[in-house]
Design a protein around this motif. Structure first.
Motif, PDB file in Angstrom:
ATOM      1  N   GLU A 128       7.074  19.049  91.091  1.00 21.90           N
ATOM      2  CA  GLU A 128       7.265  20.517  91.181  1.00 21.90           C
ATOM      3  C   GLU A 128       6.645  21.189  90.035  1.00 21.90           C
ATOM      4  O   GLU A 128       6.596  20.847  88.956  1.00 21.90           O
ATOM      5  CB  GLU A 128       8.550  21.039  90.891  1.00 21.90           C
ATOM      6  CG  GLU A 128       8.761  22.533  91.284  1.00 21.90           C
ATOM      7  CD  GLU A 128      10.221  22.788  91.505  1.00 21.90           C
ATOM      8  OE1 GLU A 128      10.749  23.740  92.074  1.00 21.90           O
ATOM      9  OE2 GLU A 128      11.252  22.061  91.086  1.00 21.90           O
ATOM     10  N   SER A 129       5.628  21.940  90.479  1.00 20.75           N
ATOM     11  CA  SER A 129       4.608  22.709  89.517  1.00 20.75           C
ATOM     12  C   SER A 129       5.033  24.132  89.007  1.00 20.75           C
ATOM     13  O   SER A 129       4.780  24.459  87.867  1.00 20.75           O
ATOM     14  CB  SER A 129       3.137  22.998  89.953  1.00 20.75           C
ATOM     15  OG  SER A 129       3.149  23.455  91.267  1.00 20.75           O
ATOM     16  N   VAL A 130       5.984  24.676  89.803  1.00 22.45           N
ATOM     17  CA  VAL A 130       6.533  25.873  89.437  1.00 22.45           C
ATOM     18  C   VAL A 130       8.071  25.956  89.516  1.00 22.45           C
ATOM     19  O   VAL A 130       8.408  25.493  90.626  1.00 22.45           O
ATOM     20  CB  VAL A 130       5.842  27.078  90.648  1.00 22.45           C
ATOM     21  CG1 VAL A 130       6.666  28.660  90.179  1.00 22.45           C
ATOM     22  CG2 VAL A 130       4.489  27.072  90.642  1.00 22.45           C
ATOM     23  N   ASN A 132      11.373  28.276  89.016  1.00 21.44           N
ATOM     24  CA  ASN A 132      12.013  29.532  89.335  1.00 21.44           C
ATOM     25  C   ASN A 132      13.220  29.406  88.828  1.00 21.44           C
ATOM     26  O   ASN A 132      13.979  28.656  88.963  1.00 21.44           O
ATOM     27  CB  ASN A 132      11.786  30.212  90.757  1.00 21.44           C
ATOM     28  CG  ASN A 132      10.232  30.334  91.014  1.00 21.44           C
ATOM     29  OD1 ASN A 132       9.562  30.859  90.391  1.00 21.44           O
ATOM     30  ND2 ASN A 132       9.786  29.445  92.160  1.00 21.44           N
ATOM     31  N   SER A 137       9.689  32.987  86.263  1.00 21.81           N
ATOM     32  CA  SER A 137       8.752  31.678  87.007  1.00 21.81           C
ATOM     33  C   SER A 137       7.770  31.197  85.929  1.00 21.81           C
ATOM     34  O   SER A 137       7.146  31.845  85.024  1.00 21.81           O
ATOM     35  CB  SER A 137       7.861  32.111  88.123  1.00 21.81           C
ATOM     36  OG  SER A 137       6.893  32.805  87.869  1.00 21.81           O
ATOM     37  N   ASP A 139       4.988  28.301  85.739  1.00 24.41           N
ATOM     38  CA  ASP A 139       3.995  27.521  86.210  1.00 24.41           C
ATOM     39  C   ASP A 139       3.377  26.191  85.162  1.00 24.41           C
ATOM     40  O   ASP A 139       2.683  26.682  84.181  1.00 24.41           O
ATOM     41  CB  ASP A 139       2.642  28.383  86.633  1.00 24.41           C
ATOM     42  CG  ASP A 139       1.657  27.525  87.672  1.00 24.41           C
ATOM     43  OD1 ASP A 139       1.587  26.460  87.486  1.00 24.41           O
ATOM     44  OD2 ASP A 139       1.313  28.125  88.742  1.00 24.41           O
ATOM     45  N   LEU A 140       3.873  25.069  85.507  1.00 21.97           N
ATOM     46  CA  LEU A 140       3.545  23.979  84.719  1.00 21.97           C
ATOM     47  C   LEU A 140       2.120  23.670  84.726  1.00 21.97           C
ATOM     48  O   LEU A 140       1.673  23.017  83.836  1.00 21.97           O
ATOM     49  CB  LEU A 140       4.502  22.934  84.949  1.00 21.97           C
ATOM     50  CG  LEU A 140       5.890  23.250  84.753  1.00 21.97           C
ATOM     51  CD1 LEU A 140       7.068  22.152  85.340  1.00 21.97           C
ATOM     52  CD2 LEU A 140       6.267  23.648  83.363  1.00 21.97           C
ATOM     53  N   VAL A 141       1.517  23.904  85.661  1.00 25.93           N
ATOM     54  CA  VAL A 141       0.113  23.381  85.803  1.00 25.93           C
ATOM     55  C   VAL A 141      -0.806  24.313  85.301  1.00 25.93           C
ATOM     56  O   VAL A 141      -1.529  23.925  84.217  1.00 25.93           O
ATOM     57  CB  VAL A 141      -0.383  23.125  87.375  1.00 25.93           C
ATOM     58  CG1 VAL A 141      -1.885  23.033  87.520  1.00 25.93           C
ATOM     59  CG2 VAL A 141       0.525  22.240  88.204  1.00 25.93           C
ATOM     60  N   TYR A 142      -0.540  25.695  85.315  1.00 24.58           N
ATOM     61  CA  TYR A 142      -1.546  26.731  84.945  1.00 24.58           C
ATOM     62  C   TYR A 142      -1.087  27.433  83.540  1.00 24.58           C
ATOM     63  O   TYR A 142      -1.819  28.100  82.943  1.00 24.58           O
ATOM     64  CB  TYR A 142      -1.890  27.777  85.794  1.00 24.58           C
ATOM     65  CG  TYR A 142      -2.830  27.218  87.048  1.00 24.58           C
ATOM     66  CD1 TYR A 142      -4.076  27.201  86.793  1.00 24.58           C
ATOM     67  CD2 TYR A 142      -2.127  26.887  88.309  1.00 24.58           C
ATOM     68  CE1 TYR A 142      -4.680  26.587  87.901  1.00 24.58           C
ATOM     69  CE2 TYR A 142      -2.956  26.461  89.328  1.00 24.58           C
ATOM     70  CZ  TYR A 142      -4.309  26.248  88.989  1.00 24.58           C
ATOM     71  OH  TYR A 142      -4.896  25.913  89.998  1.00 24.58           O
ATOM     72  N   ARG A 143       0.130  26.969  83.009  1.00 28.68           N
ATOM     73  CA  ARG A 143       1.019  27.362  81.829  1.00 28.68           C
ATOM     74  C   ARG A 143       1.115  29.015  81.924  1.00 28.68           C
ATOM     75  O   ARG A 143       0.640  29.715  80.929  1.00 28.68           O
ATOM     76  CB  ARG A 143       0.282  27.022  80.734  1.00 28.68           C
ATOM     77  CG  ARG A 143       0.014  25.416  80.638  1.00 28.68           C
ATOM     78  CD  ARG A 143      -0.853  25.043  79.511  1.00 28.68           C
ATOM     79  NE  ARG A 143      -0.150  25.339  78.020  1.00 28.68           N
ATOM     80  CZ  ARG A 143       0.578  24.625  77.345  1.00 28.68           C
ATOM     81  NH1 ARG A 143       0.902  23.377  77.652  1.00 28.68           N
ATOM     82  NH2 ARG A 143       0.651  25.172  75.961  1.00 28.68           N
ATOM     83  N   LYS A 146       5.878  34.048  84.370  1.00 23.09           N
ATOM     84  CA  LYS A 146       6.067  35.641  84.726  1.00 23.09           C
ATOM     85  C   LYS A 146       7.627  35.879  84.462  1.00 23.09           C
ATOM     86  O   LYS A 146       8.354  35.372  84.967  1.00 23.09           O
ATOM     87  CB  LYS A 146       5.329  35.781  86.126  1.00 23.09           C
ATOM     88  CG  LYS A 146       4.156  35.642  86.211  1.00 23.09           C
ATOM     89  CD  LYS A 146       3.703  36.030  87.551  1.00 23.09           C
ATOM     90  CE  LYS A 146       2.061  35.812  87.900  1.00 23.09           C
ATOM     91  NZ  LYS A 146       1.680  36.164  89.209  1.00 23.09           N
ATOM     92  N   TYR A 159       5.747  28.460  74.351  1.00 24.72           N
ATOM     93  CA  TYR A 159       5.574  27.899  76.057  1.00 24.72           C
ATOM     94  C   TYR A 159       6.038  26.584  76.160  1.00 24.72           C
ATOM     95  O   TYR A 159       6.689  26.080  76.924  1.00 24.72           O
ATOM     96  CB  TYR A 159       4.052  27.786  76.565  1.00 24.72           C
ATOM     97  CG  TYR A 159       3.990  27.050  77.755  1.00 24.72           C
ATOM     98  CD1 TYR A 159       4.175  27.937  78.900  1.00 24.72           C
ATOM     99  CD2 TYR A 159       3.657  25.664  77.814  1.00 24.72           C
ATOM    100  CE1 TYR A 159       4.206  27.166  80.004  1.00 24.72           C
ATOM    101  CE2 TYR A 159       3.643  24.992  79.098  1.00 24.72           C
ATOM    102  CZ  TYR A 159       3.751  25.796  80.190  1.00 24.72           C
ATOM    103  OH  TYR A 159       3.858  24.950  81.358  1.00 24.72           O
TER     104      TYR A 159
END
Length: 226
Positions: A128-130, A132, A137, A139-143, A146, A159
């Motif tokens: 899972e990349s996001v 919530n 939220s 996002d573990l891919v794009y760091r 939100k 982070y």
């Protein structure tokens, strides 16, 4: 429908019987072991969905059993103990316990902890990349983090700290474990250092940093991410 299977490793027959009655009446299938060796063999031959592990076993320490199980068993292990000392709790959590409950315990609380542990395990997706959590939220891919639609600006360390919490949602992480994972072995005693960063992180992600919903303090032990 298959019943979730739980292994009880405890040397007290009356405790095992009490747990068996309570668990079976709540639609769990129960296996039992009276020693650490028997428990490890039973778990290896028929891996259950959760293990209840007593610390005070006759043949070896429950902490040793926990460490041996964690070499291959990756599902929830809830430790049961008559000791409520911080050192014992921290040792168990650092060795891989999912949760820690002191004896005597209320059946309702234990059942709630079991349900929560099994639910988290079933919902865990290592790819899972996001993540919530409420209005938050990650996002573990794009760091990207939100809160609602607002992007939260975090330092690299903030982070990394938040990502560690989120990946271990619902689990108590000790001060020492967090410091080792985020800063390294040399920082494992710097608890004041950690408190400063947690305070900074709460100011950025919590609606009310003084009454946090996401990063909750477990007094004397560490933090739990909700």
């Amino acid at each position: 429908m298959n019943k979730p299977e739980i292994l009880i490793i405890d040397d007290e027959p009356q405790i095992r019987r009490l747990l068996q009655i309570s668990l079976e009446s709540n639609q769990y299938k129960v296996f039992q072991a009276a020693t650490g060796k028997e428990g490890i063999i039973t778990a290896a031959n028929h891996p259950p969905q959760l293990i209840l592990l007593d610390i005070g076993l006759p043949d070896q320490s429950g902490h040793e059993v926990l460490q041996q199980l964690r070499e291959w068993y990756n599902k929830p292990i809830i430790v049961l103990s008559v000791s409520d000392g911080e050192a014992d709790i921290i040792s168990a959590l650092d060795s891989g316990a999912t949760d820690y409950i002191t004896k005597p315990f209320r059946s309702g609380e234990l059942l709630a902890r079991i349900r929560s542990a099994i639910r988290r395990d079933q919902n865990t997706n290592p790819n899972e990349s996001v993540i919530n959590s409420g209005n938050l939220s990650i996002d573990l891919v794009y760091r990207i983090v939100k809160r609602g639609e607002e992007i939260i600006r975090l330092t690299s360390t903030e982070y990394n700290l938040l990502a560690l919490f989120a990946k271990n949602e619902g689990k108590v992480l000790t001060h020492q474990y967090i410091l080792k994972q985020v800063w390294g072995v040399g920082y494992q005693t710097e608890t004041q250092y950690l408190r400063v960063f947690v305070a900074q992180l709460r100011k950025k992600i919590e609606e009310n940093p003084h009454n946090p919903e996401h990063i909750v303090t477990e007094s004397g032990v560490g933090y739990r991410f909700n």
